[in-house]
Enzyme design. Structure first.
Site, PDB file in Angstrom:
ATOM      1  N   ARG A  50       0.830  -1.210   0.000  1.00  0.00           N
ATOM      2  CA  ARG A  50       0.000   0.000   0.000  1.00  0.00           C
ATOM      3  C   ARG A  50       0.866   1.262   0.000  1.00  0.00           C
ATOM      4  O   ARG A  50       0.603   2.205  -0.748  1.00  0.00           O
ATOM      5  CB  ARG A  50      -0.919  -0.025   1.225  1.00  0.00           C
ATOM      6  CG  ARG A  50      -1.783   1.185   1.323  1.00  0.00           C
ATOM      7  CD  ARG A  50      -3.102   0.891   1.928  1.00  0.00           C
ATOM      8  NE  ARG A  50      -3.814  -0.168   1.223  1.00  0.00           N
ATOM      9  CZ  ARG A  50      -5.139  -0.259   1.217  1.00  0.00           C
ATOM     10  NH1 ARG A  50      -5.864   0.627   1.845  1.00  0.00           N
ATOM     11  NH2 ARG A  50      -5.739  -1.240   0.584  1.00  0.00           N
ATOM     12  N   CYS A 105     -19.315   3.668   6.883  1.00  0.00           N
ATOM     13  CA  CYS A 105     -19.529   4.392   8.142  1.00  0.00           C
ATOM     14  C   CYS A 105     -20.934   4.289   8.722  1.00  0.00           C
ATOM     15  O   CYS A 105     -21.098   4.024   9.906  1.00  0.00           O
ATOM     16  CB  CYS A 105     -19.203   5.855   7.927  1.00  0.00           C
ATOM     17  SG  CYS A 105     -17.564   6.039   7.231  1.00  0.00           S
TER      18      CYS A 105
HETATM   19  C1  UGA Z   1     -20.538   9.716   5.342  1.00  0.00           C
HETATM   20  C2  UGA Z   1     -20.875  11.122   5.890  1.00  0.00           C
HETATM   21  O1  UGA Z   1     -21.648  11.830   4.918  1.00  0.00           O
HETATM   22  C3  UGA Z   1     -19.604  11.902   6.195  1.00  0.00           C
HETATM   23  O2  UGA Z   1     -19.933  13.157   6.781  1.00  0.00           O
HETATM   24  C4  UGA Z   1     -18.747  11.082   7.161  1.00  0.00           C
HETATM   25  O3  UGA Z   1     -17.522  11.737   7.420  1.00  0.00           O
HETATM   26  C5  UGA Z   1     -18.454   9.737   6.541  1.00  0.00           C
HETATM   27  O4  UGA Z   1     -19.685   9.043   6.282  1.00  0.00           O
HETATM   28  C6  UGA Z   1     -17.620   8.954   7.505  1.00  0.00           C
HETATM   29  O5  UGA Z   1     -18.089   8.685   8.616  1.00  0.00           O
HETATM   30  O6  UGA Z   1     -16.439   8.704   7.201  1.00  0.00           O
HETATM   31  P1  UGA Z   1     -19.798   8.716   2.972  1.00  0.00           P
HETATM   32  O7  UGA Z   1     -20.211   7.413   3.563  1.00  0.00           O
HETATM   33  O8  UGA Z   1     -18.464   8.840   2.341  1.00  0.00           O
HETATM   34  O9  UGA Z   1     -19.863   9.875   4.106  1.00  0.00           O
HETATM   35  O10 UGA Z   1     -20.851   9.148   1.851  1.00  0.00           O
HETATM   36  P2  UGA Z   1     -22.314   9.825   1.875  1.00  0.00           P
HETATM   37  O11 UGA Z   1     -22.327  10.873   0.850  1.00  0.00           O
HETATM   38  O12 UGA Z   1     -22.728  10.199   3.236  1.00  0.00           O
HETATM   39  O13 UGA Z   1     -23.239   8.631   1.342  1.00  0.00           O
HETATM   40  C7  UGA Z   1     -23.520   7.479   2.129  1.00  0.00           C
HETATM   41  C8  UGA Z   1     -24.559   6.632   1.444  1.00  0.00           C
HETATM   42  O14 UGA Z   1     -25.831   7.274   1.463  1.00  0.00           O
HETATM   43  C9  UGA Z   1     -24.274   6.338  -0.028  1.00  0.00           C
HETATM   44  O15 UGA Z   1     -24.599   4.988  -0.305  1.00  0.00           O
HETATM   45  C10 UGA Z   1     -25.211   7.279  -0.761  1.00  0.00           C
HETATM   46  O16 UGA Z   1     -25.558   6.841  -2.035  1.00  0.00           O
HETATM   47  C11 UGA Z   1     -26.400   7.305   0.177  1.00  0.00           C
HETATM   48  N1  UGA Z   1     -27.240   8.507   0.041  1.00  0.00           N
HETATM   49  C12 UGA Z   1     -26.745   9.736   0.332  1.00  0.00           C
HETATM   50  C13 UGA Z   1     -28.562   8.375  -0.367  1.00  0.00           C
HETATM   51  O17 UGA Z   1     -29.045   7.254  -0.648  1.00  0.00           O
HETATM   52  N2  UGA Z   1     -29.334   9.490  -0.476  1.00  0.00           N
HETATM   53  C14 UGA Z   1     -28.874  10.738  -0.183  1.00  0.00           C
HETATM   54  O18 UGA Z   1     -29.641  11.725  -0.291  1.00  0.00           O
HETATM   55  C15 UGA Z   1     -27.531  10.860   0.225  1.00  0.00           C
END
Ligand code: UGA
Length: 453
Positions: A22, A259
């Site tokens: 990595r 997460c």
């Molecule tokens: C999430 C949080 O948004 C971050 O703030 C946090 O830092 C991160 O987890 C973490 O704990 O590291 P992430 O998992 O990278 O970020 O992505 P998101 O954009 O939150 O999406 C999560 C899931 O929800 C995805 O599968 C996405 O497609 C889904 N989602 C998101 C929906 O189905 N609808 C929405 O309106 C938004």
């Protein structure tokens, strides 16, 4: 760490890992070979690497030289023992804390960057305090919590312009030292200071609230489908209320990512630990709804295709848990594809960034070749999957196209061309509502969109 190095040329940042492969990937001269796909990351690494950003496996030496150490190891859900399925496995945090305790020199600020259960800092502090005692005070430590709020796919923008930076701790000098790092580019009013436990709990709470919004809108999507409402109209109507806000209201195949699930389960475990059964089952229902949404989508594909997908080819567009990442951890595609394979489907999976090997690990099943797939499988047998190069190849001979990730390319697909190579009657199941439904219907496809009645 790359963004810190980019924004703070006066600070030397050394990223260490035990995994040589990595680290050498992070040092690869070709920036398109970095081990994580994240838009804009290659440019940031390109600017800072070899200047003040270094990647090495010399862990002890880097610890000894450091004034500040960020613990950024993974904390997956425990799979066995007490709290299995809910509590976080802290063995890597503990191992890292022990290594820091052994190798550090002088005064060292230890920053928890991994998302951790509340009160983990206490364990880290206890390990470091023991080392401090053993050396008669020649090495000293301060522990801070600095959870990360970036989302994948938008990580660089989230880091360069964060809504807030959260620093939890008790040692004012250590807090100010870390605030000064972020102060290079983050406005002072966005740097929040709290006690250790508030900081740790804020991270779990933020993710629980975000996931809860998705489960809420997905629950409403199912009701829209049953009643003739449209979830996007409902989302727009409620999102204009400034108390609710327009973001994070997209119905889909359920949330994925490393997460949300883990952090909510952690919260559930904590609530139960403290005897708060109602609070625990309240948050647990967010996860239950998410699992149901994924199963519901697999079931409705089967029901629409005359109650059976056995031996039928289904093109799956998108495997990553969201667009603009190659990450598949907890991706809704995994459960949905597994359910369809279980039903005997022949899946033809395509994703612009996820490699076939990763899909095979996630599905716990090797792919068959396109030739084997063409020969078909006996009715009633278990399904198969192939990895395809393009949506058009995946759609060839398929009864249905199923969109599971909102990749930009899937917004502009040529539905005439896709429908022409499919078997009739052909279906589009758009679990992200990204395809143009008018164009898809005009091509002759039957169209199902999440949340559309
Ligand atoms: C999430 C949080 O948004 C971050 O703030 C946090 O830092 C991160 O987890 C973490 O704990 O590291 P992430 O998992 O990278 O970020 O992505 P998101 O954009 O939150 O999406 C999560 C899931 O929800 C995805 O599968 C996405 O497609 C889904 N989602 C998101 C929906 O189905 N609808 C929405 O309106 C938004």
């Amino acid at each position: 760490m790359a963004v810190i190095a980019d924004r703070c040329p006066d600070i030397k940042v050394t990223v260490v890992d035990l995994n040589e492969e990595r680290i050498s990937a992070w040092n690869h001269h070709d920036l398109s070979c970095l081990p994580v796909y994240e838009p804009g990351l290659d440019a940031v690494v390109g600017r800072a690497r070899s200047r003040n950003l270094h990647f090495t496996t010399e862990v002890n030496q880097a610890i000894a030289e450091a004034d500040m150490i960020f613990l950024s190891v993974n904390t997956p859900t425990k799979t066995r023992g007490v709290g299995a399925g809910q509590a976080s496995d802290l063995r890597w945090i503990e191992a890292s804390a022990r290594q820091v305790a052994a190798a550090a020199n002088g005064h060292t600020i230890v920053v928890e960057k991994s998302t951790l259960p509340v009160r983990t800092a206490e364990a880290v502090k206890a390990i470091l305090a023991a080392a401090q005692g053993d050396t008669g005070g020649s090495k000293t430590f301060s522990v801070l919590s600095n959870p990360e709020f970036l989302a994948e796919g938008t990580a660089i923008a989230d880091l360069e312009s964060p809504d807030r930076v959260l620093i939890g701790g008790e040692d004012a000098a250590a807090i100010e030292a870390l605030a000064a790092v972020y102060g290079h580019w983050v406005p002072a009013e966005r740097i929040l200071r709290t006690n250790l436990w508030s900081s740790e709990l804020s991270k779990l709470t933020a993710n629980a609230f975000l996931a809860q919004r998705i489960s809420s809108i997905n629950a409403i999507a199912s009701l829209c489908e049953a009643t003739g409402a449209d979830v996007r109209e409902v989302a727009r109507a409620i999102g204009t209320d400034s108390r609710i806000g327009p973001k994070f209201l997209q119905a889909g195949p359920g949330y994925g990512g490393s997460c949300f699930q883990k952090d909510i389960l952690n919260l559930v475990y904590l609530c139960r630990h403290y005897g708060l059964e109602e609070a625990a089952s309240y948050w647990e229902s967010v996860v239950t709804l998410n699992t149901w949404q994924q199963q519901r989508i697999a079931r409705l594909v089967v029901n629409s295709l005359f109650g059976t997908v056995s031996g039928k080819r289904i093109a799956v567009l998108g495997f990553a848990f969201k667009a603009d990442t190659n990450d598949t951890r907890e991706a809704p595609a995994i459960r949905i594809c597994r359910d369809l394979i279980e039903e005997g489907a022949q899946l033809a999976i395509v994703d612009p960034k996820v490699e076939a090997g990763q899909m095979a690990r996630d599905l716990e099943k090797a792919p068959v070749t396109p030739d084997q797939a063409r020969m078909g499988i006996p009715l009633g047998g278990e399904g198969t999957w192939t990895h395809e190069a393009s949506p058009l190849e995946a759609a060839r001979g398929a009864d249905a196209v199923l969109i599971l990730t909102e990749w930009k390319d899937y917004r502009q697909l040529d539905w005439q061309a896709l429908h022409a190579v499919m078997r009739r009657p052909a279906w589009l199941f758009d679990a992200r509502a990204v395809a143009d439904p008018v164009a898809a219907r005009a091509s002759g496809l039957n169209v199902w969109r999440v949340g559309e009645g």
